[in-house]
Every structure is written in C-alpha cells, then in structure tokens.
Design a protein around this motif. Structure first.
Motif, PDB file in Angstrom:
ATOM      1  N   LEU A 220      -0.307  13.009   2.848  1.00 33.48           N
ATOM      2  CA  LEU A 220      -0.925  12.771   4.151  1.00 33.48           C
ATOM      3  C   LEU A 220      -1.326  14.082   4.824  1.00 33.48           C
ATOM      4  N   THR A 221      -0.524  15.130   4.649  1.00 30.98           N
ATOM      5  CA  THR A 221      -0.871  16.433   5.209  1.00 30.98           C
ATOM      6  C   THR A 221      -2.200  16.925   4.647  1.00 30.98           C
ATOM      7  N   LEU A 222      -2.373  16.783   3.349  1.00 34.28           N
ATOM      8  CA  LEU A 222      -3.612  17.235   2.704  1.00 34.28           C
ATOM      9  C   LEU A 222      -4.798  16.367   3.107  1.00 34.28           C
ATOM     10  N   LEU A 223      -4.580  15.076   3.199  1.00 34.43           N
ATOM     11  CA  LEU A 223      -5.674  14.167   3.544  1.00 34.43           C
ATOM     12  C   LEU A 223      -6.115  14.336   4.989  1.00 34.43           C
ATOM     13  N   LEU A 224      -5.156  14.477   5.896  1.00 37.36           N
ATOM     14  CA  LEU A 224      -5.471  14.532   7.320  1.00 37.36           C
ATOM     15  C   LEU A 224      -5.770  15.948   7.808  1.00 37.36           C
ATOM     16  N   GLY A 225      -5.462  16.957   6.973  1.00 38.59           N
ATOM     17  CA  GLY A 225      -5.743  18.332   7.369  1.00 38.59           C
ATOM     18  C   GLY A 225      -4.844  18.833   8.476  1.00 38.59           C
ATOM     19  N   GLN A 226      -3.665  18.281   8.608  1.00 46.04           N
ATOM     20  CA  GLN A 226      -2.693  18.721   9.604  1.00 46.04           C
ATOM     21  C   GLN A 226      -1.293  18.452   9.068  1.00 46.04           C
ATOM     22  N   ARG A 227      -0.340  19.211   9.552  1.00 45.71           N
ATOM     23  CA  ARG A 227       1.023  19.062   9.050  1.00 45.71           C
ATOM     24  C   ARG A 227       1.573  17.702   9.451  1.00 45.71           C
ATOM     25  N   VAL A 228       2.120  16.986   8.480  1.00 44.35           N
ATOM     26  CA  VAL A 228       2.607  15.628   8.694  1.00 44.35           C
ATOM     27  C   VAL A 228       4.064  15.550   8.255  1.00 44.35           C
ATOM     28  N   ARG A 229       4.865  14.884   9.068  1.00 42.87           N
ATOM     29  CA  ARG A 229       6.230  14.561   8.664  1.00 42.87           C
ATOM     30  C   ARG A 229       6.519  13.133   9.089  1.00 42.87           C
ATOM     31  N   ILE A 230       6.866  12.286   8.130  1.00 48.32           N
ATOM     32  CA  ILE A 230       7.158  10.886   8.421  1.00 48.32           C
ATOM     33  C   ILE A 230       8.529  10.790   9.079  1.00 48.32           C
ATOM     34  N   VAL A 231       8.584  10.070  10.180  1.00 50.42           N
ATOM     35  CA  VAL A 231       9.868   9.865  10.843  1.00 50.42           C
ATOM     36  C   VAL A 231      10.323   8.408  10.757  1.00 50.42           C
ATOM     37  N   ASP A 232       9.421   7.498  10.392  1.00 56.66           N
ATOM     38  CA  ASP A 232       9.810   6.091  10.325  1.00 56.66           C
ATOM     39  C   ASP A 232       8.833   5.346   9.428  1.00 56.66           C
ATOM     40  N   VAL A 233       9.353   4.378   8.693  1.00 58.80           N
ATOM     41  CA  VAL A 233       8.532   3.467   7.892  1.00 58.80           C
ATOM     42  C   VAL A 233       8.521   2.140   8.629  1.00 58.80           C
ATOM     43  N   LEU A 234       7.341   1.668   8.977  1.00 62.06           N
ATOM     44  CA  LEU A 234       7.217   0.493   9.817  1.00 62.06           C
ATOM     45  C   LEU A 234       6.987  -0.745   8.968  1.00 62.06           C
ATOM     46  N   PRO A 235       7.489  -1.889   9.402  1.00 61.67           N
ATOM     47  CA  PRO A 235       7.203  -3.136   8.671  1.00 61.67           C
ATOM     48  C   PRO A 235       5.726  -3.464   8.755  1.00 61.67           C
ATOM     49  N   ASN A 236       5.181  -3.918   7.643  1.00 62.63           N
ATOM     50  CA  ASN A 236       3.758  -4.247   7.609  1.00 62.63           C
ATOM     51  C   ASN A 236       3.593  -5.694   8.043  1.00 62.63           C
ATOM     52  N   ASP A 237       3.606  -5.895   9.366  1.00 65.31           N
ATOM     53  CA  ASP A 237       3.581  -7.260   9.883  1.00 65.31           C
ATOM     54  C   ASP A 237       2.285  -7.551  10.629  1.00 65.31           C
ATOM     55  N   GLY A 238       1.215  -6.920  10.217  1.00 70.17           N
ATOM     56  CA  GLY A 238      -0.059  -7.114  10.894  1.00 70.17           C
ATOM     57  C   GLY A 238      -0.755  -8.400  10.490  1.00 70.17           C
ATOM     58  N   THR A 239      -2.026  -8.506  10.853  1.00 69.50           N
ATOM     59  CA  THR A 239      -2.797  -9.730  10.658  1.00 69.50           C
ATOM     60  C   THR A 239      -3.560  -9.684   9.340  1.00 69.50           C
ATOM     61  N   ARG A 240      -2.881  -9.352   8.270  1.00 71.37           N
ATOM     62  CA  ARG A 240      -3.533  -9.250   6.970  1.00 71.37           C
ATOM     63  C   ARG A 240      -3.794 -10.636   6.401  1.00 71.37           C
ATOM     64  N   LEU A 241      -4.960 -10.795   5.775  1.00 72.08           N
ATOM     65  CA  LEU A 241      -5.295 -12.084   5.191  1.00 72.08           C
ATOM     66  C   LEU A 241      -4.361 -12.415   4.038  1.00 72.08           C
ATOM     67  N   ALA A 242      -4.107 -13.705   3.840  1.00 67.47           N
ATOM     68  CA  ALA A 242      -3.090 -14.127   2.874  1.00 67.47           C
ATOM     69  C   ALA A 242      -3.428 -13.706   1.457  1.00 67.47           C
ATOM     70  N   ASP A 243      -4.714 -13.688   1.094  1.00 68.09           N
ATOM     71  CA  ASP A 243      -5.067 -13.409  -0.298  1.00 68.09           C
ATOM     72  C   ASP A 243      -5.330 -11.938  -0.559  1.00 68.09           C
ATOM     73  N   GLU A 244      -5.150 -11.066   0.446  1.00 70.37           N
ATOM     74  CA  GLU A 244      -5.491  -9.664   0.251  1.00 70.37           C
ATOM     75  C   GLU A 244      -4.534  -8.951  -0.683  1.00 70.37           C
ATOM     76  N   SER A 245      -3.314  -9.441  -0.809  1.00 67.55           N
ATOM     77  CA  SER A 245      -2.327  -8.745  -1.637  1.00 67.55           C
ATOM     78  C   SER A 245      -2.753  -8.670  -3.091  1.00 67.55           C
ATOM     79  N   THR A 246      -3.635  -9.569  -3.519  1.00 66.10           N
ATOM     80  CA  THR A 246      -4.078  -9.560  -4.908  1.00 66.10           C
ATOM     81  C   THR A 246      -4.973  -8.362  -5.205  1.00 66.10           C
ATOM     82  N   PHE A 247      -5.523  -7.723  -4.161  1.00 65.40           N
ATOM     83  CA  PHE A 247      -6.407  -6.593  -4.348  1.00 65.40           C
ATOM     84  C   PHE A 247      -5.693  -5.259  -4.151  1.00 65.40           C
ATOM     85  N   LEU A 248      -4.465  -5.303  -3.618  1.00 66.26           N
ATOM     86  CA  LEU A 248      -3.783  -4.078  -3.232  1.00 66.26           C
ATOM     87  C   LEU A 248      -2.812  -3.607  -4.301  1.00 66.26           C
ATOM     88  N   ILE A 249      -2.807  -2.304  -4.543  1.00 71.23           N
ATOM     89  CA  ILE A 249      -1.765  -1.685  -5.348  1.00 71.23           C
ATOM     90  C   ILE A 249      -0.556  -1.418  -4.466  1.00 71.23           C
TER      91      ILE A 249
END
Length: 247
Positions: free
Chosen positions: A78-107
């Motif tokens: 993320l630091t390399l992609l965003l071009g700024q120093r990044v440090r993760i402090v928390d992993v959030l639950p992925n509870d958004g409004t994702r479509l039900a069939d999208e998981s078949t396309f995601l790695i």
C-alpha cells in the motif's frame, strides 16, 4: 516414474508412495475419496511435483497478503501504491453493499484502516467487472459512509466533517476491462475528483486501477521479464506471476 524435480529433490515421492500412505490411514483415505476424481489427481500432482500449487488459490493469496498475520507485506504494498508511508492499524469487516454474485470474480478483498484514520480497500479480481468505474464509485461511497459513521460514533457532539479521512479503492485486475485496453503503455491509473477551475477542496475519494495483463505485456515488450527496476515493479511482477495457472 521419476520426474525432473525428483532428480534434484529426491524427497519428492512417487504417485504410488503417496497413494499407499493415503490408503494406510483411514482418516486420509475417507477424506481423499470424498473429492472428485479431478481434485484427487490435482492433489497427487502437487504431492509428486508434477504441478505446482496455484498460488492464486483464495487461501494462498490470503496467507501471502494477510494484514493480520503479515501486516508488513500489505503495509509495503500500500505504501508503494499510494506513494505515502502506510501502516495498518486495523482490519475492518467487509460488511458493505457488495452484490451477492461478486465473490465469484474476486481473488481477495480486504478493507483496512490506516494510521492516519483513512480507509483502504484492496481488491484483486480474476476478471474485470463490467462498468468498473460505476461499480468502484458505489463501493467507494459505501466506504465513505462507513468512515462518516465511525467518525461520528467516536467523536459524538465533537464531530466535524474534517474528522472524515480519505478512502482509497485499489483494484488489481488479472484480465482488465475493455476501458483499459486502449492505454497499452499504462498500467497504473490514478483517479481523484478535481474541479475545472482549479478550486481545491478535498472530496475524500481516490481510486487506483492496475491492469496486470497490460503490465505483463509491457514487461515482455521491453524484454524486462526478469529485470525489475524498483520495489513496486517487483510487487506487480509477483502479482502478475501469481495469476499463472500453474508454476
């Protein structure tokens, strides 16, 4: 029959040896024969060195880029992609409004909170969705609403809209959508909202799209399939390599 790997790694067992061990243990035997014939043969190929494990299996990539177990890897990416120093402090639950069939396309798909309070969503997609801009905008809006709710919940009456931090939507495509194919020399696309007059206000949402198929073509066209210029290229080369069907 001895394969080429066994010439260098004699500890690799033959198919018959692996099957004999499976047959000798009831628990292994029962589990093995619950699988389809295709999965049985694939497992035997892994054990005997005929094929490598597909590194982009969901469980593999989630171990390689696990923000809880190996945060330093995701921090660096993320630091390399965003071009700024990044440090993760928390992993959030992925509870958004994702479509039900999208998981078949995601790695993989992870949402993390960074040290400055901003939120980053990192996706790796097998096949680019139709309407990648519209879809990403919807998901970014969901992340932004999450930011608003979290900030308001923490601050209470002291809440200010300045407490809402950036949200980053980062998407790596194995096979990128058609929109990216006309830009064959570009494999990193950054988006943010800007005015047509130069007025500078922070609209909080930023996007980063990386078509790995175009990155691979650029590497091949420049005869740089081995030569890596920097750490970001190393990560992209590794990501592109992971998409290969077998090692």
């Amino acid at each position: 029959m001895t394969n080429k790997l066994q010439q260098y790694f004699p500890m690799i067992r033959t198919r018959e040896e692996v099957l004999n061990e499976i047959e000798s243990k009831n628990k292994l035997k029962n589990l093995f024969y619950e699988w389809t014939e295709e999965n049985q043969n694939e497992f035997l190929d892994f054990c005997t060195g005929v094929k490598g494990i597909k590194i982009m299996y969901d469980f593999m990539i989630k171990e390689i880029l696990n923000p809880e177990n190996t945060p330093e890897r995701v921090n660096e990416l993320l630091t390399l992609l965003l071009g700024q120093r990044v440090r993760i402090v928390d992993v959030l639950p992925n509870d958004g409004t994702r479509l039900a069939d999208e998981s078949t396309f995601l790695i993989t798909d992870m949402v993390v909170q960074l040290e400055d309070g901003s939120i980053a969503n990192l996706e790796i997609q097998k096949i680019g969705y139709y309407f990648p801009g519209e879809r990403s905008a919807c998901y970014s809006a969901d992340l932004l609403l999450r930011q608003y709710k979290r900030a308001r919940g923490i601050k209470g009456k002291r809440f200010s809209y300045r407490d809402i931090k950036q949200v980053y939507t980062i998407v790596l495509f194995e096979k990128s959508p058609a929109e990216f194919q006309n830009f064959s020399n570009n494999y990193i696309h950054r988006f943010m909202q800007k005015s047509d007059t130069g007025v500078n206000i922070n609209l909080l949402q930023e996007y980063l799209f990386i078509p790995l198929d175009i990155f691979k073509k650029n590497q091949q066209n420049e005869n740089r399939s081995v030569k890596i210029e920097n750490r970001l290229e190393a990560w992209l080369a590794f990501s592109a390599w992971m998409f290969r069907r077998q090692l």
